[in-house]
Design an enzyme around this catalytic site. Structure first.
Site, PDB file in Angstrom:
ATOM      1  N   TYR A  43       0.836  -1.201   0.000  1.00 16.88           N
ATOM      2  CA  TYR A  43       0.000   0.000   0.000  1.00 16.88           C
ATOM      3  C   TYR A  43       0.873   1.254   0.000  1.00 16.88           C
ATOM      4  O   TYR A  43       0.589   2.232  -0.684  1.00 16.88           O
ATOM      5  CB  TYR A  43      -0.921   0.010   1.236  1.00 16.88           C
ATOM      6  N   PHE A 103      -8.118  21.769 -24.275  1.00 15.56           N
ATOM      7  CA  PHE A 103      -8.363  20.330 -24.347  1.00 15.56           C
ATOM      8  C   PHE A 103      -9.538  20.042 -23.412  1.00 15.56           C
ATOM      9  O   PHE A 103      -9.676  20.671 -22.369  1.00 15.56           O
ATOM     10  CB  PHE A 103      -7.144  19.478 -23.995  1.00 15.56           C
ATOM     11  N   THR A 104     -10.363  19.080 -23.801  1.00 16.65           N
ATOM     12  CA  THR A 104     -11.653  18.853 -23.144  1.00 16.65           C
ATOM     13  C   THR A 104     -11.544  18.719 -21.619  1.00 16.65           C
ATOM     14  O   THR A 104     -12.131  19.511 -20.879  1.00 16.65           O
ATOM     15  CB  THR A 104     -12.303  17.594 -23.738  1.00 16.65           C
ATOM     16  N   ASP A 151       1.419  20.568 -20.448  1.00 15.91           N
ATOM     17  CA  ASP A 151       0.662  19.333 -20.648  1.00 15.91           C
ATOM     18  C   ASP A 151       1.596  18.471 -21.497  1.00 15.91           C
ATOM     19  O   ASP A 151       1.681  18.631 -22.708  1.00 15.91           O
ATOM     20  CB  ASP A 151      -0.666  19.593 -21.356  1.00 15.91           C
ATOM     21  N   LYS A 197      -0.401   7.943 -23.423  1.00 19.72           N
ATOM     22  CA  LYS A 197      -0.035   8.285 -24.805  1.00 19.72           C
ATOM     23  C   LYS A 197       1.454   8.003 -24.994  1.00 19.72           C
ATOM     24  O   LYS A 197       1.854   6.860 -25.160  1.00 19.72           O
ATOM     25  CB  LYS A 197      -0.373   9.746 -25.097  1.00 19.72           C
ATOM     26  N   ARG A 230     -13.898  15.489 -33.461  1.00 18.48           N
ATOM     27  CA  ARG A 230     -13.220  16.549 -32.721  1.00 18.48           C
ATOM     28  C   ARG A 230     -13.700  17.868 -33.302  1.00 18.48           C
ATOM     29  O   ARG A 230     -13.000  18.537 -34.050  1.00 18.48           O
ATOM     30  CB  ARG A 230     -11.690  16.438 -32.824  1.00 18.48           C
ATOM     31  N   PHE A 238     -19.243  14.627 -25.588  1.00 19.72           N
ATOM     32  CA  PHE A 238     -18.861  13.799 -26.737  1.00 19.72           C
ATOM     33  C   PHE A 238     -18.731  12.322 -26.371  1.00 19.72           C
ATOM     34  O   PHE A 238     -18.911  11.453 -27.225  1.00 19.72           O
ATOM     35  CB  PHE A 238     -17.548  14.301 -27.362  1.00 19.72           C
TER      36      PHE A 238
END
Ligand code: PLI
Length: 462
Positions: free
Chosen positions: A78, A130-131, A221, A264, A388, A454
């Site tokens: 943990y 960005f969303t 980001d 990514k 998009r 979306f």
């Protein structure tokens, strides 16, 4: 007769395939039924009904044998798992940030960062929205302001760094609101919503100078920072002989911290983190992560996930990997350009973005042309893409729809997953859909969720 000298040498991926996942082939009738029960939203399809899945490059990467072996080294304690320390070492070594807070994925980091740094009424400039990033800024009381260069909003403009920030726009915001209202500037690498377009180091250095003058932080980001570095290596003066790893490190060094979706660039199926250099921000974030994600040494992940991420970060920075990764995207993009398909140019890092306004000029933006086109491509071939455009952009605080200039269908390429033959099949499907484009009609939205619509909205054909 003189022998012909062959000068062209092809390249191929720097890996071979050890295991495969079998795909189901479907008929047009099956797909028509599937997309209709999914409310014409490719997010609501079952993956079993998809042949080539270009929905996203997020968490859809193929891990290496080294990463799979790393899973077996998961320390599922943990607290204080050794995999956390491995990840912390990798983040310091390859990205240069001092402090690490792991999170289950990128939006977990965005939530914690926004809660730590944003006060009600603050302004957060960024190079295109960005969303999830914008939503977390808004939920924390902030207001997003787009400061990307105008060229980014034009799918035909060939500017080599369409992710660049317009410093005049930033200066105007500082003048209007005062620097104290701007806790940080959010800088994305290979800007997703612009079509995977890079930001140059020259631009980032100039922004750094400006922000230091005003005491404003830069938060990166860094979700696709290595892909951004590839474009810098290929296009920016003075970087042709620098490695991807060196360019990534330099990029991070110009910022105060970063949010990362490791799903990514970093070649894993789940994971992310927040990294910062300021100890006070770190201490607050480390405290907050235990509320929203889990203890500060696992952040909502299993030890094995942390291990796969640490290994993936290193693999993502190999020059050979990145040349093949972006090379495959460029291969597909060039085939589509040759076929006369209107796509965002220059070709971006993580996918091809079809310009739905030019593909379907007879469908008004209020009738969701990109959403309709994504459904038509799926029906044709089982290739799953995503919208998009106006659906992704959502609504403003006053309830009005955002109508973004770019109305795009994204063909996102997962890393190390598909072959050149898959790219050829995709091209043939898009070509066919283009030949019957006049028959494609717009859609009406019949169900709209409040947040990030979306993902779950439903439509019916007009
Ligand atoms: O999906 P997350 O929560 O791990 O990461 C959110 C996120 C943050 N920034 C950027 C630039 C992203 O692209 C991003 C997620 N992108 C997704 C899911 C995509 O399909 O592009």
């Amino acid at each position: 007769m003189a022998k012909k000298i062959v000068t062209k040498r092809s390249w191929a991926e720097p890996f071979k395939i050890k295991m495969v996942e079998l795909l189901k082939m479907t008929t047009p009738e099956h797909r028509l039924k599937a997309i209709s029960s999914a409310g014409y939203n490719t997010f609501l399809l079952r993956s079993e009904d998809v042949y080539i899945d270009l929905l996203t490059d997020s968490g859809t990467n193929a891990m290496s044998d080294r990463q799979w072996a790393g899973l077996m080294l998961g320390d599922e304690a943990y607290a204080g798992s050794r995999n956390y320390y491995h990840l912390e070492t990798a983040v310091k070594k390859f990205y240069g940030y001092k402090y690490l807070v792991p999170t289950h994925q990128g939006r977990g980091a965005e939530n914690i960062l926004s809660k730590c740094l944003i006060k009600e009424g603050d302004i957060i400039p960024g190079n295109m929205y960005f969303t999830t990033t914008r939503l977390h800024q808004e939920l924390a009381g902030g207001i997003f302001e787009d400061v990307i260069i105008d060229e980014a909003h034009d799918s035909t403009n060939l500017h080599p760094f369409k992710g660049n920030i317009d410093l005049n726009k930033v200066e105007a915001l500082i003048k209007k609101h005062g620097a104290s209202k701007i806790p940080y500037i959010c800088v994305a690498t290979t800007v997703n919503m612009a079509g995977g377009q890079p930001i140059s180091l020259e631009n980032l250095k100039a922004l750094r100078k400006l922000t230091l003058k005003h005491g404003i932080k830069i938060i990166l980001d860094m979700t696709r920072v290595a892909e951004n570095a590839y474009f810098i290596q290929q296009r920016e003066k003075g970087y042709a002989n620098k490695s991807i790893a060196a360019i990534v490190k330099e990029t991070c060094s110009l910022t105060d911290g970063a949010t990362m979706s490791a799903k990514k660039d970093a070649l894993v199926n789940i994971g992310g983190f927040l990294a910062v250099n300021d100890k006070k921000v770190f201490e607050e974030a480390r405290n907050m992560v235990v509320i929203y994600e889990g203890l500060h040494t696992y952040g909502g992940l299993a030890g094995r996930d942390l291990e796969a991420m640490a290994i993936g970060i290193e693999e993502s920075l190999s020059d050979d990997h990145m040349a093949a990764r972006v090379g495959q995207v460029i291969y597909l993009g060039e085939k589509l350009i040759d076929a006369g398909i209107p796509i965002v140019q220059p070709i971006g890092g993580h996918g091809i973005f079809i310009d739905a306004k030019r593909f379907l000029p007879h469908v008004k933006q209020a009738q969701f042309p990109a959403q309709a086109l994504a459904a038509a491509i799926y029906t044709d071939s089982g290739v799953r893409t995503m919208e998009r455009g106006v659906v992704s952009a959502g609504r403003k605080a006053n309830g009005e729809n955002y109508f973004p200039k770019l109305e795009l269908v994204r063909l996102t390429i997962p890393r190390r997953v598909y072959t050149q033959a898959h790219m050829d099949v995709i091209t043939e499907s898009i070509e066919h859909v283009y030949s019957i484009r006049k028959k494609i009609k717009g859609l009406q939205m019949v169900y709209e969720p409040k947040y990030l619509r979306f993902f779950q909205a439903r439509f019916k054909p007009l």
